[in-house]
Design an enzyme around this catalytic site. Structure first.
Site, PDB file in Angstrom:
ATOM      1  N   HIS A  18       0.407  12.597 -36.101  1.00  0.00           N
ATOM      2  CA  HIS A  18       0.657  13.538 -37.188  1.00  0.00           C
ATOM      3  C   HIS A  18      -0.050  14.862 -36.864  1.00  0.00           C
ATOM      4  O   HIS A  18      -1.061  14.881 -36.164  1.00  0.00           O
ATOM      5  CB  HIS A  18       0.125  12.923 -38.494  1.00  0.00           C
ATOM      6  CG  HIS A  18       0.370  13.756 -39.709  1.00  0.00           C
ATOM      7  ND1 HIS A  18      -0.454  14.803 -40.071  1.00  0.00           N
ATOM      8  CD2 HIS A  18       1.332  13.692 -40.656  1.00  0.00           C
ATOM      9  CE1 HIS A  18      -0.009  15.354 -41.183  1.00  0.00           C
ATOM     10  NE2 HIS A  18       1.078  14.698 -41.554  1.00  0.00           N
ATOM     11  N   VAL A  24      -2.239  16.726 -38.170  1.00  0.00           N
ATOM     12  CA  VAL A  24      -3.678  16.894 -38.363  1.00  0.00           C
ATOM     13  C   VAL A  24      -4.500  16.023 -37.412  1.00  0.00           C
ATOM     14  O   VAL A  24      -5.726  16.121 -37.387  1.00  0.00           O
ATOM     15  CB  VAL A  24      -4.108  16.598 -39.817  1.00  0.00           C
ATOM     16  CG1 VAL A  24      -3.437  17.550 -40.776  1.00  0.00           C
ATOM     17  CG2 VAL A  24      -3.832  15.144 -40.203  1.00  0.00           C
ATOM     18  N   LYS A  25      -3.842  15.158 -36.633  1.00  0.00           N
ATOM     19  CA  LYS A  25      -4.574  14.293 -35.717  1.00  0.00           C
ATOM     20  C   LYS A  25      -5.014  15.077 -34.476  1.00  0.00           C
ATOM     21  O   LYS A  25      -4.693  16.250 -34.305  1.00  0.00           O
ATOM     22  CB  LYS A  25      -3.708  13.090 -35.323  1.00  0.00           C
ATOM     23  CG  LYS A  25      -3.288  12.208 -36.501  1.00  0.00           C
ATOM     24  CD  LYS A  25      -4.476  11.674 -37.272  1.00  0.00           C
ATOM     25  CE  LYS A  25      -4.101  10.518 -38.203  1.00  0.00           C
ATOM     26  NZ  LYS A  25      -3.095  10.815 -39.204  1.00  0.00           N
ATOM     27  N   ASN A  26      -5.736  14.383 -33.574  1.00  0.00           N
ATOM     28  CA  ASN A  26      -6.353  15.092 -32.448  1.00  0.00           C
ATOM     29  C   ASN A  26      -5.348  15.635 -31.449  1.00  0.00           C
ATOM     30  O   ASN A  26      -5.622  16.620 -30.768  1.00  0.00           O
ATOM     31  CB  ASN A  26      -7.367  14.180 -31.761  1.00  0.00           C
ATOM     32  CG  ASN A  26      -8.636  14.038 -32.581  1.00  0.00           C
ATOM     33  OD1 ASN A  26      -8.681  14.428 -33.744  1.00  0.00           O
ATOM     34  ND2 ASN A  26      -9.675  13.483 -31.982  1.00  0.00           N
TER      35      ASN A  26
END
Length: 383
Positions: A185, A187-189
């Site tokens: 997603h 917002v993930k790293n």
């Protein structure tokens, strides 16, 4: 506006996606297996199966582990609802294990006590899903010891933890778990827009997930047909799903993966600045890695002294000044859907105490020092 998290897409990422757009393949083509191999190599795992979301990854991992009607899965109440919901998709039952007060990760002590009680009652879990909250790995070695003792499958919900390390090895390497599920997603790293992947060292589990992600269809031998079948021939051998990742998404993921270590380094620097700024404040940082652990720094979560009233005051103050703080997470067992299943307040007291004061502050690689200084200043005005 300063969001709590956001993607960092550069020109190389854009070019990688454009190259696919100019190719003959847009959906699942040659780039997907390249991405799968790159993630498997990064995590030091034998196999990786790319899917359309982290939730799809959880669903397929649970099915591959044999979860179905009559099965029981335990996970953490401090997680996104998908960790539990995906078990219900399989027709299984769900229960929860309380968390550690300082990390919000699954408590090994609570897990052991619950397992001992379950053994006495004759209903042990089939699958246990520890969640690496905010990117900090759970105590996987101890959970694996309990798995050997009580006979359950371990599936890591590593949605927050790509790039984290446990016992000097990358999370997802399969030493202490059967499978690990990651999310991409925005917002993930790293991001693929939407997407996920499951790592495993078990070829049979990987093949099962590969078939299920594409309608349960198989096109390669062994098939039920005779040798005279035409090239168009395929067989649906299981009831599967359309959980495929596209080549466009895989290209973005491959490009992003080249910067993952830098992303984590940038996050660590920002975390250090927060830690130093809040050293004398009436709040506690959630999670603190020991020498055996390294976190992916997916979230920067603080627990505010004073509970819900002060947390709400701080949340409103930040939002009024265009800082989009967030709360991760409302305990799953307190959601109306799960209350209807018999869960309620008081069931998991550490999870509920954590939730009462938790707030996630902005953390992403492109957060500037000036933006972070604004966040710090606003927090100190309330706390």
């Amino acid at each position: 506006m300063i969001p709590y998290g956001r993607q960092d897409v550069d020109e190389n990422d854009i070019e990688a996606v454009v190259d696919v757009l100019r190719s003959d393949w847009l959906t699942q083509g040659p780039v997907v297996p390249m991405f799968e191999q790159a993630i498997a190599d990064y995590c030091c795992a034998r196999r990786a199966v790319a899917v359309s979301s982290g939730t799809a990854g959880l669903h397929l991992a649970y099915l591959a582990a044999g979860l179905g009607p009559g099965s029981l899965l335990w996970t953490s109440p401090i997680t996104f609802v998908a960790s539990a919901n995906a078990a219900l998709y399989c027709g299984a039952e769900v229960d929860f294990v309380d968390v550690e007060a300082d990390t919000a990760n699954m408590s090994v002590q609570a897990l052991e006590a619950k397992l001992e009680a379950a053994e006495r009652n004759g209903r042990l879990p089939d699958v246990v899903v520890p969640v690496h909250f905010a990117g900090l790995p759970c105590d996987l070695e101890s959970i694996d010891e309990l798995a050997q003792r009580f006979g359950f499958t371990v599936i890591e919900d590593a949605s927050h933890a790509l790039g984290a390390r446990y016992c000097s090895r990358p999370v997802g390497n399969g030493r202490f778990a059967d499978m690990a599920v990651f999310s991409f997603h925005p917002v993930k790293n790293i991001t693929t827009g939407e997407g996920g992947i499951v790592t495993t060292n078990d070829d049979a589990l990987a093949e099962r997930m590969t078939r299920l992600r594409s309608h349960g269809i198989e096109k390669t031998p062994p098939l039920l047909s005779d040798d005279n079948a035409g090239g168009w021939y395929y067989e649906q051998q299981a009831l599967g799903f359309n959980y495929r990742l596209t080549d466009m998404q895989a290209a973005l993921g491959l490009s992003q993966l080249q910067r993952l270590d830098q992303f984590i380094e940038d996050r660590a620097r920002l975390v250090k600045r927060y830690d130093e700024a809040f050293a004398d404040c009436a709040l506690r940082v959630v999670g603190s890695p020991s020498d055996a652990l390294s976190t992916a720094h997916h979230l920067y979560v603080v627990r505010v002294d004073g509970g819900e009233a002060v947390r709400r005051q701080l949340y409103d103050h930040l939002h009024a000044n265009e800082v989009m703080a967030q709360v991760h997470y409302i305990p799953v067992h307190l959601q109306p859907y799960y209350r209807d299943k018999g869960f309620g307040p008081g069931d998991f007291p550490h999870a509920e105490a954590y939730y009462a004061g938790a707030l996630s502050l902005p953390l992403f690689p492109t957060l500037t020092d000036e933006q972070q200084d604004k966040v710090i200043r606003l927090v100190k005005q309330i706390v």
